[in-house]
Design an enzyme around this catalytic site. Structure first.
Site, PDB file in Angstrom:
ATOM      1  CG  ASP A   1      -1.871  -1.139   1.308  1.00 49.12           C
ATOM      2  OD1 ASP A   1      -1.488  -2.248   0.893  1.00 49.12           O
ATOM      3  OD2 ASP A   1      -2.999  -0.960   1.824  1.00 49.12           O
TER       4      ASP A   1
ATOM      5  CD  GLU B   1      -6.448   0.496   0.978  1.00 51.85           C
ATOM      6  OE1 GLU B   1      -7.669   0.413   0.819  1.00 51.85           O
ATOM      7  OE2 GLU B   1      -5.890   0.180   2.040  1.00 51.85           O
ATOM      8  CG  ASN B   2      -4.026   3.519   2.066  1.00 49.01           C
ATOM      9  OD1 ASN B   2      -3.565   2.379   2.031  1.00 49.01           O
ATOM     10  ND2 ASN B   2      -5.172   3.804   2.633  1.00 49.01           N
TER      11      ASN B   2
ATOM     12  CG  HIS C   1      -8.894   3.630   2.499  1.00 48.64           C
ATOM     13  ND1 HIS C   1      -9.695   4.508   3.194  1.00 48.64           N
ATOM     14  CD2 HIS C   1      -8.197   2.934   3.422  1.00 48.64           C
ATOM     15  CE1 HIS C   1      -9.483   4.350   4.501  1.00 48.64           C
ATOM     16  NE2 HIS C   1      -8.583   3.400   4.659  1.00 48.64           N
TER      17      HIS C   1
ATOM     18  CG  HIS D   1      -7.182  -4.501   0.718  1.00 52.65           C
ATOM     19  ND1 HIS D   1      -5.959  -3.885   0.597  1.00 52.65           N
ATOM     20  CD2 HIS D   1      -7.935  -3.676   1.487  1.00 52.65           C
ATOM     21  CE1 HIS D   1      -5.972  -2.745   1.248  1.00 52.65           C
ATOM     22  NE2 HIS D   1      -7.156  -2.594   1.808  1.00 52.65           N
TER      23      HIS D   1
ATOM     24  CG  HIS E   1      -6.684  -3.658   5.148  1.00 49.82           C
ATOM     25  ND1 HIS E   1      -7.276  -2.435   4.887  1.00 49.82           N
ATOM     26  CD2 HIS E   1      -7.136  -4.032   6.393  1.00 49.82           C
ATOM     27  CE1 HIS E   1      -8.061  -2.095   5.910  1.00 49.82           C
ATOM     28  NE2 HIS E   1      -7.990  -3.045   6.833  1.00 49.82           N
TER      29      HIS E   1
HETATM   30 FE   LIG Z   1      -4.034   0.451   2.857  1.00 46.99          FE
HETATM   31 FE   LIG Z   2      -7.184  -1.045   3.235  1.00 47.96          FE
END
Ligand SMILES: [Fe+2]
Ligand SMILES: [Fe+2]
Length: 267
Positions: free
Chosen positions: A8, A39-40, A68, A151, A176
């Site tokens: 991530d 996702e981040n 996210h 995830h 995640h």
């Molecule tokens: Fe994440």
């Molecule tokens: Fe996540």
């Protein structure tokens, strides 16, 4: 064949270390395919079209997502037009985008990337195990390499999916939690597995976010806005090598020969 999976990417520090370090690793380790969970990547929450374009133009072949994925609303319209930006495939039917991408790596090998999300301590969505079965059943026979980004929050759900898919896909990697696990291994039927790849971003906070705000939240329980942390920026990845000359797995895909954790720190 060598595949790099980057955990991530969190905020601008995460994007910066990828910009600084990715090209060198790809050249040094002769990597054929690069996948990252994004996702981040937008200030810790979601991903924007501009950030996705930038990452996909600078060495990342496919971006995966998670809980996210939808945080930035502008991505909803972008996603259907960018097949290399995935979101978990077991979101309800009709969600924008897709959880599956099929492409060809630099060395010509046809590959598939499948993104799934767990259901324990996360929103109730469709069953990732049965979704994996359905998506794998539809793959063209000439897809030689299959990687699944699972995830999920709990170690057990990710480990169970790894064993469930052992011998059917080349790799199952967990994302995640943003904390790397030390259990990378090739399972008995040739599937590379790790419970969590860890996070690409600042490690002197709490899973990438500024620690003062998070500690305060634990103390007072009040809603708060969180900022991305700053120090100890790391890029946590796994490098998967396939056994190209050995027997294929029961689904006819490449088996993994090895999986190695890589942790790069910014200078
Ligand atoms: Fe994440
Ligand atoms: Fe996540």
């Amino acid at each position: 064949m060598r595949i790099l999976f980057i955990g991530d990417i969190v905020g601008s520090p995460g994007r910066q270390i990828v910009r600084d370090r990715l090209a060198d690793i790809v050249a040094q380790r002769q990597i054929d395919l690069v996948i990252a969970n994004g996702e981040n990547s937008a200030s810790g929450f979601g991903i924007t079209p501009k950030i996705a374009d930038d990452l996909l133009q600078n060495g990342i072949d496919v971006l995966t997502g998670g809980n996210h994925s939808w945080d930035r609303k502008e991505v909803l319209e972008y996603m259907p037009h960018q097949p290399r930006l995935l979101r978990p495939g077991n979101f309800p039917e009709g969600s924008p985008g897709s959880g599956l991408y099929i492409g060809a790596a630099k060395n010509g090998v046809k590959y598939a990337i499948l993104n799934l999300q767990g259901r324990i301590f996360l929103p109730a969505i469709d069953d990732p195990f049965r979704k994996a079965d359905a998506e794998l059943a539809k793959l063209p026979a000439d897809v030689a390499f299959v990687l699944v980004d699972m995830h999920a929050e709990t170690t057990s759900e990710k480990i169970a999916l790894g064993w469930y898919l052992d011998g059917r896909v080349t790799a199952v990697v967990g994302t995640h939690t943003h904390v790397t696990t030390a259990d990378e291994q090739v399972l008995t039927q040739g599937t590379a597995f790790i419970t969590d790849v860890g996070m690409t971003g600042p490690h002197d906070g709490v899973i990438g976010m500024d620690r003062q705000g998070i500690i305060k939240r634990f103390l007072d329980g009040l809603p708060a806005r969180f900022d991305v942390a700053s120090g100890d920026v790391q890029m946590n990845c796994v490098l998967i090598e396939t056994d190209d000359s050995g027997p294929r797995n029961s689904a006819g895909r490449l088996r993994a020969r090895s999986i190695e954790r890589l942790r790069l720190r910014s200078d």
